[in-house]
Scaffold this motif. Structure first.
Motif, PDB file in Angstrom:
ATOM      1  N   TYR A   1       0.832  -1.184   0.000  1.00 32.67           N
ATOM      2  CA  TYR A   1       0.000   0.000   0.000  1.00 32.67           C
ATOM      3  C   TYR A   1       0.879   1.251   0.000  1.00 32.67           C
ATOM      4  CZ  TYR A   1      -3.450   3.327   1.835  1.00 32.67           C
ATOM      5  OH  TYR A   1      -4.252   4.398   2.039  1.00 32.67           O
ATOM      6  N   ALA A   2       1.093   1.856  -1.172  1.00 34.07           N
ATOM      7  CA  ALA A   2       1.921   3.064  -1.253  1.00 34.07           C
ATOM      8  C   ALA A   2       1.004   4.282  -1.242  1.00 34.07           C
ATOM      9  CB  ALA A   2       2.751   3.058  -2.524  1.00 34.07           C
ATOM     10  N   ASP A   3       1.386   5.259  -0.481  1.00 37.60           N
ATOM     11  CA  ASP A   3       0.495   6.390  -0.289  1.00 37.60           C
ATOM     12  C   ASP A   3       1.318   7.605   0.100  1.00 37.60           C
ATOM     13  OD1 ASP A   3      -1.532   8.102   0.342  1.00 37.60           O
ATOM     14  OD2 ASP A   3      -2.649   6.643   1.519  1.00 37.60           O
ATOM     15  N   ASP A   4       0.824   8.767  -0.268  1.00 39.82           N
ATOM     16  CA  ASP A   4       1.542   9.982   0.054  1.00 39.82           C
ATOM     17  C   ASP A   4       1.197  10.472   1.460  1.00 39.82           C
ATOM     18  OD1 ASP A   4       3.361  11.889  -0.392  1.00 39.82           O
ATOM     19  OD2 ASP A   4       2.192  13.070  -1.789  1.00 39.82           O
ATOM     20  N   ARG A   5       0.919   9.564   2.347  1.00 39.16           N
ATOM     21  CA  ARG A   5       0.712   9.934   3.733  1.00 39.16           C
ATOM     22  C   ARG A   5       1.829   9.280   4.521  1.00 39.16           C
ATOM     23  NH1 ARG A   5      -5.072   7.809   5.111  1.00 39.16           N
ATOM     24  NH2 ARG A   5      -4.065   5.997   4.239  1.00 39.16           N
ATOM     25  N   LEU A   6       1.994   9.712   5.761  1.00 38.11           N
ATOM     26  CA  LEU A   6       3.037   9.097   6.566  1.00 38.11           C
ATOM     27  C   LEU A   6       2.546   7.756   7.094  1.00 38.11           C
ATOM     28  CD1 LEU A   6       4.237  12.223   8.483  1.00 38.11           C
ATOM     29  CD2 LEU A   6       5.231  11.148   6.497  1.00 38.11           C
ATOM     30  N   PHE A   7       3.471   6.853   7.273  1.00 36.03           N
ATOM     31  CA  PHE A   7       3.185   5.549   7.880  1.00 36.03           C
ATOM     32  C   PHE A   7       2.061   4.799   7.201  1.00 36.03           C
ATOM     33  CE2 PHE A   7       3.999   8.480  11.483  1.00 36.03           C
ATOM     34  CZ  PHE A   7       5.319   8.155  11.645  1.00 36.03           C
ATOM     35  N   ALA A   8       1.988   4.863   5.872  1.00 38.92           N
ATOM     36  CA  ALA A   8       0.951   4.091   5.196  1.00 38.92           C
ATOM     37  C   ALA A   8       1.126   2.612   5.536  1.00 38.92           C
ATOM     38  CB  ALA A   8       0.994   4.316   3.704  1.00 38.92           C
ATOM     39  N   THR A   9       2.365   2.204   5.744  1.00 39.77           N
ATOM     40  CA  THR A   9       2.612   0.825   6.159  1.00 39.77           C
ATOM     41  C   THR A   9       3.150   0.815   7.565  1.00 39.77           C
ATOM     42  OG1 THR A   9       4.524   1.157   4.766  1.00 39.77           O
ATOM     43  CG2 THR A   9       3.076  -0.687   4.222  1.00 39.77           C
ATOM     44  N   LEU A  10       2.599  -0.010   8.385  1.00 40.08           N
ATOM     45  CA  LEU A  10       3.075  -0.096   9.756  1.00 40.08           C
ATOM     46  C   LEU A  10       3.762  -1.438  10.006  1.00 40.08           C
ATOM     47  CD1 LEU A  10       3.212   1.115  12.542  1.00 40.08           C
ATOM     48  CD2 LEU A  10       0.984   0.167  13.002  1.00 40.08           C
ATOM     49  N   ASP A  11       3.226  -2.465   9.425  1.00 41.41           N
ATOM     50  CA  ASP A  11       3.745  -3.786   9.734  1.00 41.41           C
ATOM     51  C   ASP A  11       4.749  -4.225   8.687  1.00 41.41           C
ATOM     52  OD1 ASP A  11       1.816  -4.202  11.903  1.00 41.41           O
ATOM     53  OD2 ASP A  11       0.402  -4.049  10.249  1.00 41.41           O
ATOM     54  N   PRO A  12       5.816  -4.907   9.135  1.00 45.65           N
ATOM     55  CA  PRO A  12       6.788  -5.366   8.152  1.00 45.65           C
ATOM     56  C   PRO A  12       6.156  -6.361   7.179  1.00 45.65           C
ATOM     57  CG  PRO A  12       7.382  -6.116  10.373  1.00 45.65           C
ATOM     58  CD  PRO A  12       6.186  -5.231  10.505  1.00 45.65           C
ATOM     59  N   LEU A  13       6.504  -6.234   5.923  1.00 44.38           N
ATOM     60  CA  LEU A  13       5.905  -7.054   4.878  1.00 44.38           C
ATOM     61  C   LEU A  13       7.051  -7.638   4.059  1.00 44.38           C
ATOM     62  CD1 LEU A  13       3.275  -7.629   3.102  1.00 44.38           C
ATOM     63  CD2 LEU A  13       3.885  -5.556   1.878  1.00 44.38           C
ATOM     64  N   THR A  14       7.097  -8.961   3.932  1.00 48.75           N
ATOM     65  CA  THR A  14       8.192  -9.587   3.194  1.00 48.75           C
ATOM     66  C   THR A  14       7.683 -10.213   1.903  1.00 48.75           C
ATOM     67  OG1 THR A  14       9.344 -10.073   5.253  1.00 48.75           O
ATOM     68  CG2 THR A  14      10.054 -11.299   3.311  1.00 48.75           C
ATOM     69  N   ARG A  15       8.385  -9.961   0.787  1.00 48.15           N
ATOM     70  CA  ARG A  15       7.983 -10.526  -0.501  1.00 48.15           C
ATOM     71  C   ARG A  15       9.216 -11.039  -1.243  1.00 48.15           C
ATOM     72  NH1 ARG A  15       2.661  -8.325  -1.546  1.00 48.15           N
ATOM     73  NH2 ARG A  15       1.704  -9.127   0.335  1.00 48.15           N
ATOM     74  N   LYS A  16       8.944 -11.864  -2.251  1.00 46.15           N
ATOM     75  CA  LYS A  16      10.035 -12.425  -3.054  1.00 46.15           C
ATOM     76  C   LYS A  16      10.294 -11.592  -4.298  1.00 46.15           C
ATOM     77  CE  LYS A  16       9.283 -17.244  -2.069  1.00 46.15           C
ATOM     78  NZ  LYS A  16       8.276 -18.209  -2.419  1.00 46.15           N
ATOM     79  N   GLY A  17      11.571 -11.452  -4.650  1.00 43.86           N
ATOM     80  CA  GLY A  17      11.931 -10.809  -5.912  1.00 43.86           C
ATOM     81  C   GLY A  17      12.914 -11.695  -6.643  1.00 43.86           C
ATOM     82  N   PHE A  18      13.211 -11.350  -7.887  1.00 47.07           N
ATOM     83  CA  PHE A  18      14.177 -12.135  -8.658  1.00 47.07           C
ATOM     84  C   PHE A  18      15.214 -11.183  -9.235  1.00 47.07           C
ATOM     85  CE2 PHE A  18      15.707 -14.013 -12.645  1.00 47.07           C
ATOM     86  CZ  PHE A  18      16.159 -15.243 -12.164  1.00 47.07           C
ATOM     87  N   ASN A  19      16.494 -11.503  -8.981  1.00 47.24           N
ATOM     88  CA  ASN A  19      17.563 -10.652  -9.495  1.00 47.24           C
ATOM     89  C   ASN A  19      18.108 -11.249 -10.792  1.00 47.24           C
ATOM     90  OD1 ASN A  19      19.955  -9.307 -10.049  1.00 47.24           O
ATOM     91  ND2 ASN A  19      20.405  -8.943  -7.881  1.00 47.24           N
ATOM     92  N   PRO A  20      17.907 -10.570 -11.933  1.00 41.60           N
ATOM     93  CA  PRO A  20      18.338 -11.121 -13.217  1.00 41.60           C
ATOM     94  C   PRO A  20      19.855 -11.223 -13.336  1.00 41.60           C
ATOM     95  CG  PRO A  20      17.404  -8.920 -13.506  1.00 41.60           C
ATOM     96  CD  PRO A  20      17.200  -9.287 -12.082  1.00 41.60           C
ATOM     97  N   VAL A  21      20.592 -10.475 -12.517  1.00 36.05           N
ATOM     98  CA  VAL A  21      22.062 -10.534 -12.584  1.00 36.05           C
ATOM     99  C   VAL A  21      22.582 -11.802 -11.905  1.00 36.05           C
ATOM    100  CG1 VAL A  21      24.221  -9.375 -11.993  1.00 36.05           C
ATOM    101  CG2 VAL A  21      22.235  -8.028 -12.720  1.00 36.05           C
ATOM    102  N   THR A  22      22.121 -12.056 -10.683  1.00 39.85           N
ATOM    103  CA  THR A  22      22.575 -13.261  -9.976  1.00 39.85           C
ATOM    104  C   THR A  22      21.754 -14.478 -10.407  1.00 39.85           C
ATOM    105  OG1 THR A  22      21.001 -12.838  -8.186  1.00 39.85           O
ATOM    106  CG2 THR A  22      23.226 -11.990  -7.888  1.00 39.85           C
ATOM    107  N   ARG A  23      20.647 -14.220 -11.099  1.00 43.12           N
ATOM    108  CA  ARG A  23      19.671 -15.251 -11.460  1.00 43.12           C
ATOM    109  C   ARG A  23      19.188 -16.002 -10.233  1.00 43.12           C
ATOM    110  NH1 ARG A  23      19.480 -16.993 -16.568  1.00 43.12           N
ATOM    111  NH2 ARG A  23      20.627 -15.783 -18.088  1.00 43.12           N
ATOM    112  N   LYS A  24      19.061 -15.256  -9.138  1.00 41.65           N
ATOM    113  CA  LYS A  24      18.584 -15.877  -7.898  1.00 41.65           C
ATOM    114  C   LYS A  24      17.436 -15.076  -7.312  1.00 41.65           C
ATOM    115  CE  LYS A  24      22.953 -17.567  -6.113  1.00 41.65           C
ATOM    116  NZ  LYS A  24      23.913 -17.008  -5.182  1.00 41.65           N
TER     117      LYS A  24
END
Ligand code: GDP
Ligand code: MG
Length: 373
Positions: free
Chosen positions: A230-253
């Motif tokens: 949730y991205a927002d132009d207010r302060l603290f739009a996110t309070l709780d830590p949120l973990t997600r997966k990404g993929f790095n095309p350089v390391t291919r990991k």
């Protein structure tokens, strides 16, 4: 009359904000007053006026003297304001005296921040943490019916008796609740530790996004992972830590990336302690990505605060890269001297090739050593 007009007004409640800089001893200007309007608006109030005063020294009874109080009162009356927000932390007695003189609600910066956190908390853990922080802050500020103060109350075991006042009963109830919340947080911390161990037993590098609130952490998380945070132009739009997966095309990991709560000027100590969950995510990350809003004139000082806070919580030696964000809004790139830096636009997904390269370089230079923890 006045009251009637206010109650029929359906717009947002209005606030007058007050900043004070003392000359004896001199107050350090940390730029926090500049943040106050955004904070106040994030809490749902509309800023109707502001006063910045430079009195000689603090007034014990009301923080500021008569002259400033009458200036505030004038603004309050002419704008139909219902709340006055002080940038400085107020003692319980000062706030009560100010409310008596101004005849409107008086709050301080910390209470505004706590209110925003309370509105934004989504998970059970986040809610518990905010409630704890609010109770810790309100306990010494309880107001009795006779304007009686709690700060001098002894409390402790065995003080209950027939002579106990309403105020003391309230205080006791709050202390019990604080103890119960602390117990719950301890339990949740154990659960969180187990979850983290599971995550860390995997091979993926753990990145934490760290930076001032509004610097673009959530936007970057979304851009890196395709997640819909949730991205927002207010302060603290996110309070709780949120973990997600990404993929790095350089390391291919694959890598994991965690969004954290934003840093903010004068974050009250009670809050820092209460947001243990977020801090743990910061401390146990393999790598940090420090996100800087490069369009903010004050970015250098804010980056210093981030470095200092990381030192303070024991995460200062975790390898990092600095991502200067929002370059789509800049004509020139800022002058920097950071060794591991990269210029990006999280919004337009610009500079990501370089970002992935930098991440790969850092992961290569500092292989994960989890057995050390
Ligand atoms: P956070 O508080 O650090 O999580 O910041 P957000 O991700 O919520 O972003 C705060 C605001 O900045 C939002 O309005 C975003 O759309 C905006 N923003 C984030 N990244 C960029 C960027 O690269 N360029 C521009 N122009 N705006 C951005
Ligand atoms: Mg965010």
């Amino acid at each position: 009359m006045e009251r009637l007009e206010q109650s029929t007004n359906t717009g947002p409640k209005k606030a007058v904000i007050v900043g004070v800089e003392f000359r004896e001893p001199p107050t350090e200007d940390d730029g926090s007053f500049g943040e106050l309007p955004l904070l106040v608006e994030s809490s749902g109030l509309e800023v109707a006026g502001e006063i910045y005063a430079r009195p000689r020294r603090p007034n014990l009874r009301t923080l500021v003297g008569e002259k400033i109080i009458s200036d505030i009162k004038y603004l309050v009356d002419t704008t139909g304001t219902t709340t006055v927000v002080f940038n400085e932390e107020l003692k319980g007695r000062q706030r009560n005296n100010l409310e008596d003189e101004l005849q409107v609600e008086v709050v301080d910066r910390t209470e505004v921040i706590l209110q925003i956190f309370a509105d934004r908390a989504k998970t059970r853990e986040g809610k518990i943490q905010v409630e704890l922080a609010q109770l810790l802050y309100s306990l010494p500020r309880l107001r009795g019916h006779g304007g009686q103060e709690l700060s001098a109350l002894g409390g402790g075991i065995g003080t209950r008796g027939p002579g106990e006042t309403k105020l003391e009963t309230d205080a006791r109830a709050i202390r019990d609740r604080i103890a119960a919340l602390r117990g719950k947080i301890r339990q949740l911390s154990v659960t969180r530790g187990t979850q983290r161990k599971q995550r860390m037993s995997g091979k993926s590098a753990q990145w934490s996004l760290i930076g001032y609130t509004n610097s673009g952490k959530t936007t970057l998380l979304n851009a890196l992972t395709g997640a819909e945070g949730y991205a927002d132009d207010r302060l603290f739009a996110t309070l709780d830590p949120l973990t997600r997966k990404g993929f790095n095309p350089v390391t291919r990991k694959q890598f994991l990336v965690t969004d954290t709560v934003g840093f903010i000027q004068r974050l009250p100590t009670q809050l820092v302690a209460a947001f243990q969950a977020t801090l743990e995510e910061v401390k146990y990350a393999d790598y940090h990505m420090l996100v800087v809003d490069a369009t903010d004139e004050d970015w250098q000082r804010k980056l210093d605060v981030v470095h200092q806070t990381l030192e303070d919580i024991g995460g200062g030696d975790i390898p990092n890269i600095v991502a200067y964000n929002k370059i789509d809004r800049l004509e020139y790139l800022p002058h920097t001297h950071t060794p591991m830096e990269v210029f990006v636009s999280a919004l337009k997904k610009e500079g990501f090739d370089k970002l992935y390269e930098r991440m790969a370089e850092l992961e290569g230079a500092y292989p994960i050593k989890r057995d050390m923890r």
